[in-house]
Scaffold this active site. Sequence first.
Site, mmCIF file in Angstrom:
data_model
loop_
_atom_site.group_PDB
_atom_site.id
_atom_site.type_symbol
_atom_site.label_atom_id
_atom_site.label_comp_id
_atom_site.label_asym_id
_atom_site.label_seq_id
_atom_site.Cartn_x
_atom_site.Cartn_y
_atom_site.Cartn_z
ATOM 1 C CG ASN A 218 -1.880 1.080 1.386
ATOM 2 O OD1 ASN A 218 -2.683 1.260 0.468
ATOM 3 N ND2 ASN A 218 -1.880 1.819 2.485
ATOM 4 C CD GLU A 283 -4.134 5.340 3.297
ATOM 5 O OE1 GLU A 283 -3.738 6.517 3.442
ATOM 6 O OE2 GLU A 283 -3.512 4.362 3.737
ATOM 7 C CG ASP A 285 -7.818 12.426 1.371
ATOM 8 O OD1 ASP A 285 -6.869 12.377 0.559
ATOM 9 O OD2 ASP A 285 -7.657 12.431 2.606
HETATM 10 O O1 9MR Z 1 -5.232 9.948 8.851
HETATM 11 C C1 9MR Z 1 -4.107 9.628 9.639
HETATM 12 C C2 9MR Z 1 -3.860 10.743 10.649
HETATM 13 O O2 9MR Z 1 -4.885 10.751 11.606
HETATM 14 C C3 9MR Z 1 -2.513 10.563 11.315
HETATM 15 O O3 9MR Z 1 -2.271 11.701 12.130
HETATM 16 C C4 9MR Z 1 -1.430 10.402 10.262
HETATM 17 C C5 9MR Z 1 -0.067 10.203 10.893
HETATM 18 O O4 9MR Z 1 0.857 9.761 9.976
HETATM 19 O O5 9MR Z 1 -1.740 9.269 9.457
HETATM 20 C C6 9MR Z 1 -2.905 9.464 8.725
HETATM 21 O O6 9MR Z 1 -3.145 8.348 7.864
HETATM 22 C C7 9MR Z 1 -2.144 8.074 6.884
HETATM 23 C C8 9MR Z 1 -2.188 6.595 6.624
HETATM 24 O O7 9MR Z 1 -2.025 5.866 7.812
HETATM 25 C C9 9MR Z 1 -1.134 6.168 5.612
HETATM 26 N N1 9MR Z 1 -1.249 6.948 4.411
HETATM 27 C C10 9MR Z 1 -1.306 8.384 4.558
HETATM 28 C C11 9MR Z 1 -2.414 8.762 5.540
HETATM 29 C C12 9MR Z 1 -2.546 10.278 5.638
HETATM 30 O O8 9MR Z 1 -1.381 10.816 6.186
#
Ligand code: 9MR
Length: 370
Positions: A218, A283, A285
């Site tokens: 991923n 994921e 957006d």
């Molecule tokens: O949405 C997630 C956010 O709440 C966290 O603070 C962040 C920290 O790295 O991670 C975000 O999710 C990520 C996901 O785990 C991996 N791909 C990128 C996403 C957006 O940063």
Amino acid sequence: MRSVRLTTAALAAVAVSLPLTAVPAAAAPPDHANAKHNRLREAAPDDLVIGTAIAGGGHHDDQDYPDPFTADHKYRTILDRQFGSVSAENQMKWEYIHPEQDSYDFEAADAIVDFAERNGQQVRGHTLLWHSQNPDWLEEGDFSDTELRAILRDHITTVVGRYAGRIQQWDVANEIFDGDGNLRTEENIWIRELGPGIIADAFRWAHEADPSAELFLNDYNVEGVNAKSDAYHELARDLLAQDVPLHGFAAQGHLSIEYEFPGDLEENLGRFDDLGLATAITEIDVRMELPESGRPTHAQLGQQADYYRRALRACLNVDGCESFTIWGFTDKYSWVPHTFEGEGAATVMNDHFVRKPAFFSLLGTLKAAE
Ligand code: 9MR
């Protein structure tokens, strides 16, 4: 409606205190009339599941709103009605599920898996081998290679084993390449300390713990054909040649209307499909630079809707793309404004859960695909 850009904390307060009559009424027809006409999960063809991340942990820990999943009733209702799959936004990451070396904390992850089971939803597990959101005891520990290997094996066996048969897809390896298509040999503790062979082992251990789960690579910025997705293609071929239980390749899909839509998304997913792998958008957006008012313009919302539609269309056009997940469904809880200053409005509903053109473009595309 807002006339100035507010902080998220202020926005959350506005959202909570706003009388119902002040919520723009136009966009939300009653949900109960005919589920197929209003709900993404019902409108989706049988071979495609529409998912969302479940908000919690990560950037939410710094906000002054209560935990969205457990405390926001409206949020939970939409989560159940609209989505056939859920992903743990942060709750299954190492720092949450394995906070101390000798203890796991499954409370939040259990709640997600139980909720999904009650509501007939699939679950995507996220994630097992990553360079980010690891606990200090791990990143700052002084472990021998043998100990580190045992730690990773124990983690994967314990976490995947706990949910065996209840989590359909796992992001086993997350973001292991940089933008140039080089393995993250410095940032990723596992690759740095144990070498690239650890990636194959992670897949093998996950498969042993749950032979029914589909195991994925991923990453972000791998929507199109580029150096990074080329690197994944080569790695996938290598792993498959060694009979490693790799089942899928996922493009996260964090897009922005400030950049062109990756028009070769379908072509890229197609070449992984040709390897016999499942593919997924995990994921998505679509963020934008917000005007001073803090509110996106009609033109921006239209462009955003078009990006969501094109991404979904690409997935629909690829046989093995059976999972399309948005990274949260409401701007109220989106990670975007906390990471990209001045940007936001990246999801399909606004702060008040009013559906945006992007929501209707997904719904319409799904209905047309039946
Ligand atoms: O949405 C997630 C956010 O709440 C966290 O603070 C962040 C920290 O790295 O991670 C975000 O999710 C990520 C996901 O785990 C991996 N791909 C990128 C996403 C957006 O940063």
